[in-house]
Scaffold this motif. Structure first.
Motif, short mmCIF file in Angstrom:
data_model
loop_
_atom_site.label_atom_id
_atom_site.label_comp_id
_atom_site.label_asym_id
_atom_site.label_seq_id
_atom_site.Cartn_x
_atom_site.Cartn_y
_atom_site.Cartn_z
N LYS A 1 11.61 0.80 5.54
CA LYS A 1 12.75 0.19 6.20
C LYS A 1 12.35 -0.36 7.57
N LYS A 2 11.50 0.42 8.29
CA LYS A 2 11.03 -0.07 9.59
C LYS A 2 10.26 -1.37 9.43
N ILE A 3 9.40 -1.39 8.40
CA ILE A 3 8.58 -2.58 8.18
C ILE A 3 9.44 -3.75 7.76
N ARG A 4 10.42 -3.49 6.87
CA ARG A 4 11.29 -4.58 6.43
C ARG A 4 12.11 -5.15 7.58
N GLN A 5 12.54 -4.26 8.47
CA GLN A 5 13.29 -4.74 9.63
C GLN A 5 12.42 -5.64 10.50
N LEU A 6 11.15 -5.22 10.70
CA LEU A 6 10.24 -6.04 11.49
C LEU A 6 9.95 -7.35 10.77
N LEU A 7 9.78 -7.28 9.44
CA LEU A 7 9.54 -8.50 8.66
C LEU A 7 10.70 -9.48 8.80
N SER B 1 0.82 -1.21 0.00
CA SER B 1 0.00 0.00 0.00
C SER B 1 0.85 1.26 0.00
N LEU B 2 2.00 1.20 0.69
CA LEU B 2 2.91 2.36 0.67
C LEU B 2 3.41 2.64 -0.73
N LYS B 3 3.75 1.58 -1.44
CA LYS B 3 4.24 1.76 -2.82
C LYS B 3 3.14 2.33 -3.71
N GLU B 4 1.90 1.85 -3.51
CA GLU B 4 0.79 2.36 -4.31
C GLU B 4 0.51 3.81 -3.98
N GLN B 5 0.58 4.14 -2.69
CA GLN B 5 0.38 5.54 -2.29
C GLN B 5 1.48 6.43 -2.84
N LYS B 6 2.69 5.90 -2.84
CA LYS B 6 3.80 6.66 -3.40
C LYS B 6 3.55 6.95 -4.88
N VAL C 1 3.50 11.48 6.96
CA VAL C 1 3.45 10.07 7.33
C VAL C 1 2.46 9.92 8.48
N ASP C 2 1.41 9.14 8.26
CA ASP C 2 0.35 8.96 9.25
C ASP C 2 0.33 7.50 9.67
N ASN C 3 0.33 7.24 10.97
CA ASN C 3 0.28 5.87 11.48
C ASN C 3 -1.10 5.59 12.03
N GLU C 4 -1.91 4.90 11.25
CA GLU C 4 -3.25 4.54 11.69
C GLU C 4 -3.19 3.31 12.59
N PRO C 5 -4.07 3.22 13.60
CA PRO C 5 -4.11 2.02 14.44
C PRO C 5 -4.36 0.77 13.60
N ASN C 6 -3.62 -0.28 13.89
CA ASN C 6 -3.79 -1.53 13.14
C ASN C 6 -5.07 -2.22 13.55
N LYS C 7 -5.78 -2.79 12.58
CA LYS C 7 -7.05 -3.48 12.85
C LYS C 7 -6.88 -4.99 12.89
N LEU C 8 -5.63 -5.43 12.94
CA LEU C 8 -5.36 -6.86 13.00
C LEU C 8 -5.83 -7.43 14.33
N ILE C 9 -6.63 -8.47 14.29
CA ILE C 9 -7.15 -9.11 15.50
C ILE C 9 -6.54 -10.49 15.63
N ILE C 10 -5.94 -10.74 16.75
CA ILE C 10 -5.33 -12.04 17.04
C ILE C 10 -6.10 -12.68 18.17
N ARG C 11 -6.52 -13.90 17.97
CA ARG C 11 -7.28 -14.62 18.99
C ARG C 11 -6.39 -15.65 19.66
N ARG D 1 12.08 14.12 -3.33
CA ARG D 1 13.09 13.48 -2.48
C ARG D 1 12.54 13.23 -1.08
N ASP D 2 11.75 14.20 -0.58
CA ASP D 2 11.11 13.99 0.72
C ASP D 2 10.18 12.78 0.71
N LEU D 3 9.47 12.64 -0.40
CA LEU D 3 8.57 11.49 -0.54
C LEU D 3 9.34 10.18 -0.50
N ASP D 4 10.44 10.15 -1.28
CA ASP D 4 11.26 8.93 -1.31
C ASP D 4 11.83 8.62 0.08
N THR D 5 12.30 9.67 0.75
CA THR D 5 12.88 9.48 2.07
C THR D 5 11.84 8.97 3.07
#
Length: 565
Positions: A189-195, A146-151, A279-289, A178-182
């Motif tokens: 990068k944060k997401i890839r590190q977590l992945l 989604s980030l790539k699509e938004q970009k 950059v907006d961080n929306e709350p994640n809607k992922l539900i884990i049971r 350049r700001d957009l790319d950064t």
């Protein structure tokens, strides 16, 4: 440690080196073809559990290395000491466990371990952790896409805006790209590190599962029993990994958008920027049971704390406490409220309709809270004749147990069913195990608590009040300070303290006649109650996380029950 499973143990004793083809868990050694036949026919060994070496090799290395005999005496384990939670040989029992009463035959303990609830729980939890990690990995991959699509979409917007302005803005246009790319790269990068971390954990879980399946099929009962505790410890780390991600902000959805300068409609030479990448961080809607914890089956990733700005309190009930110098209050699961009356040395129970239920007068009482099964605890305050923490059965109206802690004890909080943190005045914060009565210090000396300090806890944090210097302080369980709140224009004489489900901290000001809520990180605050709502020298406060209710009690006369939204 297991014997050398690659060579036949019997032949080795005869100085012959022959490859083993089976493993006998009872003998704790490998056997070659010749010895295997004799082993299977011998009366003493024909009923032993054996497994092919090729299958035995499939066991995790740490399971193979588990000693099935006493290292100290080189004798087989035959007894299990329930008191010390350890296997013993006969000599161990004579030398070290001769006074232990709860000794069991180890075969009775390990029998059916592979079908036990503990083993099945490991299997279930392992599958859950794996599933949760896969869900997190998929969620992060979707966010990347989604980030790539938004970009891509924002790039098109930028390009469109550029065509409507003159060449003077070309340089600003490039800067914004350049700001957009950064921004996109930083978030990606944060997401890839977590992945990367998640994929590593997923691989380890898969290996763990394979090992567990092999244990289930090929390990002896004793190996399985002894390995189970190590597995539970390793698995707890995996669960902690998942929970740490869920409780952090790492699963917030990164959103990038474009804010075009309105001045572009009437562009001039003074324009300094074409726009801004947000950059907006929306709350994640992922539900884990979770299946393991039936009282918390829904785990929502990265919960967003309730905004203290939007918080509303609605008065549900004004209660007559029937007591003087009320220091503590709590709410029971059936809706009843309880108060400690320091001057009258009693606890009073009030029905949810406001009528008095009962009272008990058996000693000095300060703070109070509900434990479970109709049991409450009360501290004794700073009167020299009483240095006890007392457990009361509120249905049988009697003292269940008393702990002589040998020091003053005021505000207290139960952090689980068997561990209590209490304020010990100048001796600082103390922690007591209600099972074995051991007492330890969290902080002492420089902490310098006053005689009317209160304490609460949330996750891995402890928050306490000090009315002498008008502070509310948050520390971790090692005593390391995390934040301190001190606004004397807002809060004076802070005493009763409690937390809601999001870690927001509620405190009453005995001298400022109010109640204040402090955000979970200690950076923001807001007065939510004052003398207008009837607060007069309030000392006691309790937030009920199951009903989102706030109970506040004045020292004299009245208490107030609010619904918090």
């Amino acid at each position: 440690m297991a014997s050398n499973w690659k060579l036949c143990g019997v032949c080795e004793l005869r100085n012959i080196s022959k490859q083993s083809v089976i493993w006998c868990s009872d003998c704790d050694e490998g056997l070659c073809d010749d010895c295997r036949e004799h082993h299977g026919l011998s009366k003493g060994t024909r009923n032993h559990d054996t497994v092919m070496i090729a299958e035995y090799q499939k066991l995790p290395s740490n399971v193979i290395q588990i000693a099935q005999s006493c290292k100290k005496h080189d004798q087989k384990y035959q007894i299990f000491c329930m008191k010390h939670d350890c296997p013993c040989c006969k000599r161990c029992v004579v030398e070290e466990h001769n006074k232990c009463e709860d000794l069991k035959d180890i075969n009775d303990v390990i029998g059916g371990i592979k079908s036990s609830n503990a083993f099945q729980d490991i299997e279930r939890t392992l599958n859950e952790v794996k599933e949760h990690i896969q869900m997190i990995r998929k969620d992060r991959a979707e966010n990347l896409a989604s980030l790539k699509e938004q970009k891509k979409n924002i790039g098109m917007e930028i390009q469109k805006a550029k065509t409507s302005i003159n060449n003077h803005l070309d340089q600003l246009h490039q800067t914004l790209l350049r700001d957009l790319d950064t921004s996109e790269e930083t978030e990606s990068k944060k997401i890839r590190q977590l992945l990367s971390e998640v994929e590593k954990q997923e691989k380890e879980i898969a290996e763990f599962q394979a090992g567990l399946e092999n244990i289930k099929q090929y390990a002896s009962e004793l190996q399985t029993f002894l390995a189970t505790r190590d597995m539970e410890s390793d698995l707890a780390k995996k669960e902690h990994f998942v929970q740490s991600i869920i409780k952090s902000e790492k699963l917030n959805h990164s959103q990038i958008s474009l804010k075009i300068e309105t001045i572009l409609q009437n562009i001039t030479i003074d324009v300094k920027s074409l726009g801004e990448i947000i950059v907006d961080n929306e709350p994640n809607k992922l539900i884990i049971r979770r299946q393991k914890n039936q009282q918390a089956q829904h785990m929502i990733a990265a919960p967003v704390p309730i905004s203290i700005d939007n918080m509303t309190l609605t008065l549900r009930q004004t209660v007559k406490t029937h007591g003087t110098n009320v220091k503590g209050c709590t709410m029971l699961r059936d809706g009843r409220m309880m108060f400690t009356c320091y001057d009258q040395e009693k606890v009073i129970a009030i029905n949810n309709d406001g009528t008095k239920d009962f009272e008990m007068k058996v000693g000095s009482y300060f703070d109070i809270d509900y434990i479970d099964n109709n049991i409450i605890f009360v501290t004794s305050g700073s009167r020299r004749r009483s240095q006890y923490i007392t457990l009361l059965d509120i249905e049988k109206r009697k003292v269940v147990r008393r702990f002589n802690v040998g020091e003053f004890n005021e505000g207290a909080v139960l952090i689980n069913d068997e561990t209590l943190i209490y304020c010990a005045s100048e001796n600082g914060l103390k922690i007591i195990d209600l099972n074995n009565e051991t007492i330890g210090s969290i902080r002492s000396g420089p902490l310098g608590l006053s005689g009317f300090s209160y304490v609460t806890s949330f996750d891995n944090y402890i928050i306490y009040t000090n009315p002498d210097n008008n502070t509310v302080t948050c520390i971790d369980f090692k005593g390391t300070p995390l934040w301190e709140f001190k606004e004397e224009s807002v809060l004076k004489g802070p005493q009763g303290i409690s937390v809601d489900n999001d870690g927001n901290v509620y405190v009453v000001g005995a001298k400022s006649n109010n109640a204040v809520v402090i955000s979970h990180h200690g950076k923001r605050h807001r007065q939510i109650l004052s003398s207008i709502e009837g607060l007069t020298h309030p000392h006691a406060l309790r937030y009920d996380q199951s009903t989102n209710s706030l109970l506040v009690a004045n020292t004299q006369g009245r208490a107030f029950l609010f619904e918090v939204k």
